[in-house]
Design an enzyme around this catalytic site. Structure first.
Site, mmCIF file in Angstrom:
data_model
loop_
_atom_site.group_PDB
_atom_site.id
_atom_site.type_symbol
_atom_site.label_atom_id
_atom_site.label_comp_id
_atom_site.label_asym_id
_atom_site.label_seq_id
_atom_site.Cartn_x
_atom_site.Cartn_y
_atom_site.Cartn_z
ATOM 1 N N CYS A 92 3.172 -4.938 -23.245
ATOM 2 C CA CYS A 92 3.726 -3.954 -22.304
ATOM 3 C C CYS A 92 5.190 -3.720 -22.639
ATOM 4 O O CYS A 92 5.706 -2.610 -22.605
ATOM 5 C CB CYS A 92 3.636 -4.463 -20.868
ATOM 6 S SG CYS A 92 1.990 -4.926 -20.335
ATOM 7 N N HIS B 48 7.851 -0.506 -22.846
ATOM 8 C CA HIS B 48 8.554 -0.359 -21.563
ATOM 9 C C HIS B 48 9.814 -1.201 -21.448
ATOM 10 O O HIS B 48 10.579 -1.015 -20.500
ATOM 11 C CB HIS B 48 7.624 -0.711 -20.410
ATOM 12 C CG HIS B 48 6.447 0.222 -20.280
ATOM 13 N ND1 HIS B 48 6.577 1.523 -19.864
ATOM 14 C CD2 HIS B 48 5.132 0.033 -20.523
ATOM 15 C CE1 HIS B 48 5.381 2.093 -19.849
ATOM 16 N NE2 HIS B 48 4.488 1.212 -20.255
ATOM 17 N N CYS C 259 -11.484 5.924 9.548
ATOM 18 C CA CYS C 259 -10.226 5.168 9.439
ATOM 19 C C CYS C 259 -9.402 5.429 10.690
ATOM 20 O O CYS C 259 -8.777 4.529 11.259
ATOM 21 C CB CYS C 259 -9.425 5.627 8.229
ATOM 22 S SG CYS C 259 -10.327 5.714 6.689
ATOM 23 N N HIS D 116 -7.091 2.892 13.008
ATOM 24 C CA HIS D 116 -5.706 2.817 12.553
ATOM 25 C C HIS D 116 -4.813 3.927 13.070
ATOM 26 O O HIS D 116 -3.600 3.841 12.956
ATOM 27 C CB HIS D 116 -5.671 2.765 11.024
ATOM 28 C CG HIS D 116 -6.350 1.536 10.482
ATOM 29 N ND1 HIS D 116 -5.854 0.285 10.681
ATOM 30 C CD2 HIS D 116 -7.508 1.382 9.794
ATOM 31 C CE1 HIS D 116 -6.664 -0.609 10.112
ATOM 32 N NE2 HIS D 116 -7.675 0.035 9.579
ATOM 33 N N CYS E 160 -13.075 -2.529 4.463
ATOM 34 C CA CYS E 160 -13.098 -1.758 5.704
ATOM 35 C C CYS E 160 -14.431 -1.028 5.838
ATOM 36 O O CYS E 160 -15.045 -1.019 6.901
ATOM 37 C CB CYS E 160 -11.965 -0.726 5.706
ATOM 38 S SG CYS E 160 -10.505 -1.241 6.628
#
Lengths: 108, 273
Positions: free
Chosen positions: B88, B92, B189, B193, B234
């Site tokens: 990487c 970078h 959702c 929430h 969820c």
């Protein structure tokens, strides 16, 4: 491959000072109570012993049990009377030992 | 007899103090003002919904077990892999300077693929195209570690996703998914929430469902969990058939939910239940 444990303690301390040492090690702490998708028990694999010594003398040690969660965090205090090296070791069920060292100096 | 009354009185006192404690915790929740046209008046991080102990665990850089992932990936960042002989770091450089803000702006539009990509996908694109290495599997420790590491470089920076231009159809799609009821429990959702956040349910406080702390160390799983796995969880909990991780549906949802938390500081690696 074991990861490097995380250890936090001051770089230097006054003679007689009590310092706090924090350690965190990466480990699955598999309890031996769980079963995999096929219903077979996953064998126990935990760190069963933690020990810390300072200049060769034991400072703190403890036995760990299967109920302790993954990545065990252990914190304890030690009194510093001389400069030296802390050696930490975490002993796995399979016999491998994760070790680490930290130096501490006396405040001038 | 007298002793029994003392016991009862103690029980009542205890109950009252628990009740006031719950109210006090509620009042303490700090958030940031939402931009105009936002669904919330105040955007509140999931951090504020957690217990004092969990918050303390997140705040201490040593105790926070999420940092184990950050440190693991910091080593992998420098490791050369694949046919190109690159790590990487070869492209970078230092992550601490060059990856700053990258994680806060994900998911981001990719001109080549003509779709938004999130951090996990971006890492794997790098691996397969530039490093000629095997892409990591979703949920693998390597991918989650690296995602956590890159996102950590934006720690404290505000979530800043772009939702205009080519992103807008994706944003709309995400919004549609957010408000669609799924599964046998027939919940969207939004049901938990948006409408019911802050309420105490299933021995826990419902949060606003913000994503600023992801990937997050979940005490329940005892490991760092990526966002799409949480989405899956969820959907599983409402007894729906979850979308696949890194699918277009979850990507659109990730974009939309990130916008709902726009301006919140990135907390990765957060600690949550």
């Amino acid at each position: 491959m074991a990861d490097k444990p995380r250890i936090k303690l001051p770089k230097e301390a006054a003679k007689g000072e009590v310092i706090q040492i924090k350690t965190l090690v990466s480990h699955v702490m598999e309890s031996g109570q769980r079963k995999d998708a096929q219903g077979k028990a996953i064998p126990r694999k935990i760190i069963n012993k933690f020990a810390c010594e300072f200049n060769g003398k034991p400072v703190f040690s403890c036995a760990l049990e299967p109920a302790i969660s993954a990545n065990p965090y252990i914190q304890f205090d030690a009194r510093i009377d001389e400069a030296g090296t802390f050696k930490f070791s975490w002993t796995d069920d399979d016999g491998t030992v994760i070790t680490a060292e930290e130096k501490i100096a006396l405040k001038a | 007899m007298a002793r029994r009354y003392v016991g009862m009185a103690a029980a009542i006192v205890a109950a009252v103090s628990i009740a006031t404690l719950a109210v006090a915790e509620d009042a303490e929740r700090k958030g940031i003002a939402a931009p105009p046209g936002h669904v919330f008046k105040t955007i509140v991080s999931g951090y504020e919904f957690r217990s004092k102990e969990t918050r303390a665990l997140q705040d201490d850089d040593l105790e926070n077990p999420g940092f184990l992932a950050v440190e693991r990936a910091a080593d992998v960042w420098k490791k050369v892999e694949g046919g190109e002989g690159k790590s990487c770091m070869s492209c970078h450089g230092e992550a601490e300077t060059n990856m700053k803000g990258v994680g806060a702006a994900m998911p981001k539009w990719d001109d080549k693929l003509k779709k938004p990509v999130n951090l996990e996908q971006r890492i794997n694109i790098c691996r397969s195209e530039h490093m000629k290495a095997e892409p990591w599997k979703f949920k693998s420790r390597e991918l989650t570690d690296m995602t956590t590491f890159v996102r950590y470089q934006s720690h404290g920076m505000p979530v800043a996703v772009k939702t205009d231009g080519p992103m807008s159809p994706w944003f709309e799609r995400g919004k549609q998914i957010y408000y669609t009821r799924y599964g046998q429990l027939d919940l969207a959702c939004e049901s938990c929430h948006e409408r019911n956040n802050g309420k105490f349910m299933r021995a826990d406080f419902l949060s606003q469902g913000q994503t600023n702390g992801f990937p997050t160390y979940r005490l329940r799983d005892q490991r760092v969990v990526p966002l799409h796995e949480r989405f899956e969880g969820c959907m599983f909990d409402v007894r729906a058939e979850p979308f696949k991780p890194l699918s277009d549906e979850f990507l659109a949802l990730e974009l939309y939910v990130a916008w709902r938390g726009i301006g919140l500081p990135v907390e990765t690696p957060a600690v949550r239940n």
